[in-house]
Design an enzyme around this catalytic site. Sequence first.
Site, PDB file in Angstrom:
ATOM      1  N   HIS A  47       2.134  -7.717  -4.163  1.00 46.24           N
ATOM      2  CA  HIS A  47       2.825  -6.947  -5.223  1.00 46.24           C
ATOM      3  C   HIS A  47       4.285  -6.690  -4.854  1.00 46.24           C
ATOM      4  O   HIS A  47       4.826  -5.630  -5.129  1.00 46.24           O
ATOM      5  CB  HIS A  47       2.067  -5.650  -5.527  1.00 46.24           C
ATOM      6  CG  HIS A  47       0.692  -5.947  -6.016  1.00 46.24           C
ATOM      7  ND1 HIS A  47       0.390  -6.042  -7.352  1.00 46.24           N
ATOM      8  CD2 HIS A  47      -0.424  -6.264  -5.333  1.00 46.24           C
ATOM      9  CE1 HIS A  47      -0.887  -6.385  -7.468  1.00 46.24           C
ATOM     10  NE2 HIS A  47      -1.401  -6.526  -6.263  1.00 46.24           N
ATOM     11  N   HIS A  57      -7.041  -6.726  -9.005  1.00 43.51           N
ATOM     12  CA  HIS A  57      -6.224  -5.653  -8.415  1.00 43.51           C
ATOM     13  C   HIS A  57      -6.775  -4.276  -8.799  1.00 43.51           C
ATOM     14  O   HIS A  57      -6.749  -3.355  -7.997  1.00 43.51           O
ATOM     15  CB  HIS A  57      -4.786  -5.831  -8.904  1.00 43.51           C
ATOM     16  CG  HIS A  57      -3.774  -4.848  -8.402  1.00 43.51           C
ATOM     17  ND1 HIS A  57      -3.614  -4.527  -7.070  1.00 43.51           N
ATOM     18  CD2 HIS A  57      -2.829  -4.122  -9.073  1.00 43.51           C
ATOM     19  CE1 HIS A  57      -2.626  -3.650  -6.942  1.00 43.51           C
ATOM     20  NE2 HIS A  57      -2.144  -3.384  -8.139  1.00 43.51           N
ATOM     21  N   GLU A 169       5.068  -7.546 -13.526  1.00 41.02           N
ATOM     22  CA  GLU A 169       5.868  -6.387 -13.121  1.00 41.02           C
ATOM     23  C   GLU A 169       7.100  -6.828 -12.335  1.00 41.02           C
ATOM     24  O   GLU A 169       7.105  -7.885 -11.711  1.00 41.02           O
ATOM     25  CB  GLU A 169       5.014  -5.432 -12.267  1.00 41.02           C
ATOM     26  CG  GLU A 169       3.882  -4.811 -13.075  1.00 41.02           C
ATOM     27  CD  GLU A 169       2.795  -4.113 -12.243  1.00 41.02           C
ATOM     28  OE1 GLU A 169       2.239  -3.127 -12.744  1.00 41.02           O
ATOM     29  OE2 GLU A 169       2.487  -4.563 -11.127  1.00 41.02           O
TER      30      GLU A 169
HETATM   31  N1  LIG Z   1       0.869  -2.190  -3.808  1.00 40.40           N
HETATM   32  C1  LIG Z   1       0.187  -1.032  -3.984  1.00 40.40           C
HETATM   33  C2  LIG Z   1      -0.340  -0.351  -2.909  1.00 40.40           C
HETATM   34  C3  LIG Z   1      -1.049   0.811  -3.095  1.00 40.40           C
HETATM   35  C4  LIG Z   1      -1.218   1.288  -4.350  1.00 40.40           C
HETATM   36  C5  LIG Z   1      -0.708   0.653  -5.452  1.00 40.40           C
HETATM   37  C6  LIG Z   1      -0.002  -0.512  -5.279  1.00 40.40           C
HETATM   38  C7  LIG Z   1       0.542  -1.244  -6.428  1.00 40.40           C
HETATM   39  O1  LIG Z   1       1.083  -2.304  -6.285  1.00 40.40           O
HETATM   40  C8  LIG Z   1       0.406  -0.658  -7.785  1.00 40.40           C
HETATM   41  C9  LIG Z   1       1.306  -1.237  -8.832  1.00 40.40           C
HETATM   42  N2  LIG Z   1       0.949  -0.674 -10.097  1.00 40.40           N
HETATM   43  C10 LIG Z   1       1.201  -2.703  -8.966  1.00 40.40           C
HETATM   44  O2  LIG Z   1       0.252  -3.137  -9.571  1.00 40.40           O
HETATM   45  O3  LIG Z   1       2.092  -3.456  -8.544  1.00 40.40           O
HETATM   46 ZN   LIG Z   2       0.356  -3.114 -11.643  1.00 38.06          ZN
HETATM   47 ZN   LIG Z   3       1.368  -5.235  -9.108  1.00 40.69          ZN
END
Ligand SMILES: Nc1ccccc1C(=O)C[C@H](N)C(=O)O
Ligand SMILES: [Zn+2]
Ligand SMILES: [Zn+2]
Length: 206
Positions: A47, A57, A169
Site C-alpha cells: 500500500h 485487504h 488510492e
Molecule cells: N497499510 C496499512 C497498515 C495498517 C492499516 C491500514 C493500512 C492501509 O493501507 C489502509 C489504507 N486504507 C489502504 O488501503 O491503503
Molecule cells: Zn484502502
Molecule cells: Zn491501500
Amino acid sequence: MKLIDISMTLSKETPNWPGDTPFHYEIAWPMAESGSVNVGKIEASTHIGTHIDAPFHYDDAGQKTDELDLNRYFAKAAVIDCTGLSEIKKDHINFKGEAVTAVLFKTCAWQNRQVFPESIPVLGTEVPAYLKEQGINLIGVDLPSVDHLESKELPVHHALYAQHINILEGIVLDEVEAGMYQLIAMPLKIKGGDGSPVRAVLISEK
Ligand SMILES: Nc1ccccc1C(=O)C[C@H](N)C(=O)O
Ligand SMILES: [Zn+2]
Ligand SMILES: [Zn+2]
C-alpha cells in the site's frame, strides 16, 4: 495521444502508512561486483504510493491481487473536482458520458507527498450504491485511503466492496482537469496479494 502520469514517485521520501513498511530500493548487486549489470532490490508495503487494494485487504475471503479482473483498471474514467470538500456526497458526482466505469475524485487535499496527511476528506457512505447504479466498478482517490485515517471499521471500503467496486488510492490529480479520460493502472500479478503499487496514467479523451 498524450499520456498523463498520475503516479507518485517511489523513493525513501515516499511516506508509508504509519507503522507500515517504508519503500526501500538499493542496488544489491552493482556492476563492479557482477561484472556486467546493476541489479536492484526493493522492499515496501503493498500500500505504498499509488496503489490498488485487492478485496483480500479488507476481507479474508476477498479476491487476491493475482485474481483481479484487469478490465477494471483499463477503463473509461471521469475525473470529478471535489476540491475543498471534507465529505464527498452523491450530489457532487455529476459526469456525462457513456460507458464510464471508473470515477476519480480530485480533492487536492494531499499536497505534500513527502508527508503522510493528518486528515483527509472521505466519501459519504451513500456514494457506493449510487455509483453502482451508474455502472461504476472502480473508484480512485488522490488520498491514502477512502476512509478516515483512524478508522478501524473501514465503512467506505466495505460499502464499496458490497457494491463490487474496487479501489485505487494515492493518485496525483493536481494538474488534471475534470473530464473524461482513459485510465490505465495495472496491478502487479502478486500471487495471494492484498494489493499492489501501480503505474497509473490517463489518456485525454479530447
Ligand atoms: N497499510 C496499512 C497498515 C495498517 C492499516 C491500514 C493500512 C492501509 O493501507 C489502509 C489504507 N486504507 C489502504 O488501503 O491503503
Ligand atoms: Zn484502502
Ligand atoms: Zn491501500
